[in-house]
Scaffold this active site. Structure first.
Site, short mmCIF file in Angstrom:
data_model
loop_
_atom_site.label_atom_id
_atom_site.label_comp_id
_atom_site.label_asym_id
_atom_site.label_seq_id
_atom_site.Cartn_x
_atom_site.Cartn_y
_atom_site.Cartn_z
N SER A 7 0.79 -1.23 0.00
CA SER A 7 0.00 0.00 0.00
C SER A 7 0.82 1.28 0.00
CB SER A 7 -0.96 0.01 1.19
OG SER A 7 -0.22 -0.07 2.40
N HIS A 47 1.29 4.41 6.93
CA HIS A 47 0.71 5.22 5.86
C HIS A 47 1.03 6.69 6.05
CE1 HIS A 47 -2.60 2.18 4.45
NE2 HIS A 47 -1.39 1.86 4.06
N ASP A 73 -7.90 5.90 4.68
CA ASP A 73 -7.94 4.73 5.54
C ASP A 73 -9.20 4.59 6.39
OD1 ASP A 73 -4.37 4.78 6.30
OD2 ASP A 73 -5.49 3.99 4.59
#
Lengths: 130, 142
Positions: A7, A47, A73
């Site tokens: 990701s 992230h 998210d």
């Protein structure tokens, strides 16, 4: 910390080793790569911070997104949870080394490989002691 | 342009939603040691560029929202010449703090991703102030 998913590609790949700091005084700002844990889940997520809203007293709520993901998210957070808070942060990504982590993954999956690595490391230390 | 609509990805309260159209003209350079050099040196794998809006409201002392981002790989020309761009991500405020806000600043920044090593965040020089109007836009023109 090792990367397991894609990701955050193309910046980071499976097996990359990430260096983290976790100084609580470090302010959380957009663009930063944070490591956080969702309540009740074991595996931390790495992230980028997409949005922050910080109050005068330092209370902050923020939203994250993986570079390689189409959406933020929110779908990953706990049901009813719309934001992350300081307490969810495990660390901040400061640097990384590529693919080294693959060695650790292999050592976990193949014990014989682990012994071989340890043996080689032992040899290396002995030889350098000369 | 700004509309007051229900935020359908977040909590069910009415929050200000801002619409910003922008142009970006930029030359990304490495400004280390006061010299300006080519950004994609031997240890730079990619740049994560992002345009962020920063502002203050009654509810929150500091708000930062990334409106647009782009990954630039080594080999690409480190210049941006973009016109009439719409924000990639919804510009929702945490409340109604965009209405009449004269001090929303847009800045271009980038995260340098090396082949190995430190991950610095650099803020570009030059930023733009975007004043939001005092009234909501009721016609659907976006």
């Amino acid at each position: 910390l090792l990367f397991f998913s894609g990701s955050m590609e193309p910046a980071f790949h499976r097996g990359d080793l990430l260096f983290l700091t976790n100084r609580i005084e470090d302010p959380i700002r957009v663009g930063e790569i944070v490591v956080f844990r969702i309540e009740g889940r074991e595996i931390p997520i790495v992230h980028r911070v997409l949005k922050i809203h910080e109050k005068q007293n330092g209370d902050i709520k923020f939203l994250t997104k993986g570079d390689n993901n189409a959406v933020d998210d929110r779908g990953l957070y706990k049901r009813g949870q719309h934001w992350l808070e300081k307490k969810d942060v495990v660390g901040r990504a400061r640097g990384f080394v590529p693919y080294i982590g693959i060695v650790t993954i292999l050592m976990n999956d193949y014990p014989k490989f682990k012994y071989a690595v340890l043996f080689l490391l032992g040899l290396f230390v002995l030889v350098h002691r000369e | 342009l700004r509309k007051n609509v229900e935020d359908f990805t977040g909590p069910r309260e009415r929050s200000d939603l801002g619409f910003v159209t922008f142009d970006i003209t930029a030359d990304i350079l490495n400004g280390k040691n006061g010299l300006q050099t080519f950004i994609f040196d031997w240890n730079v794998k990619q740049l994560f560029l992002y345009l962020s809006a920063e502002y203050s409201t009654k509810n929150n002392a500091l708000n930062q929202v990334i409106l647009w981002d782009k990954i630039m790989l080594r080999g690409e020309n480190p210049r941006l010449f973009l016109k009439d761009m719409k924000s990639k991500y919804f510009f929702f405020d945490d409340g109604n703090g965009l209405k009449g806000n004269r001090n929303v600043t847009l800045t271009l920044s980038w995260n340098v991703v090396p082949n190995a090593g430190i991950l610095p965040l650099i803020t570009g020089s030059g930023h733009v102030s975007v004043p939001f109007p005092d009234t909501y836009e009721t016609t659907k023109s976006y």
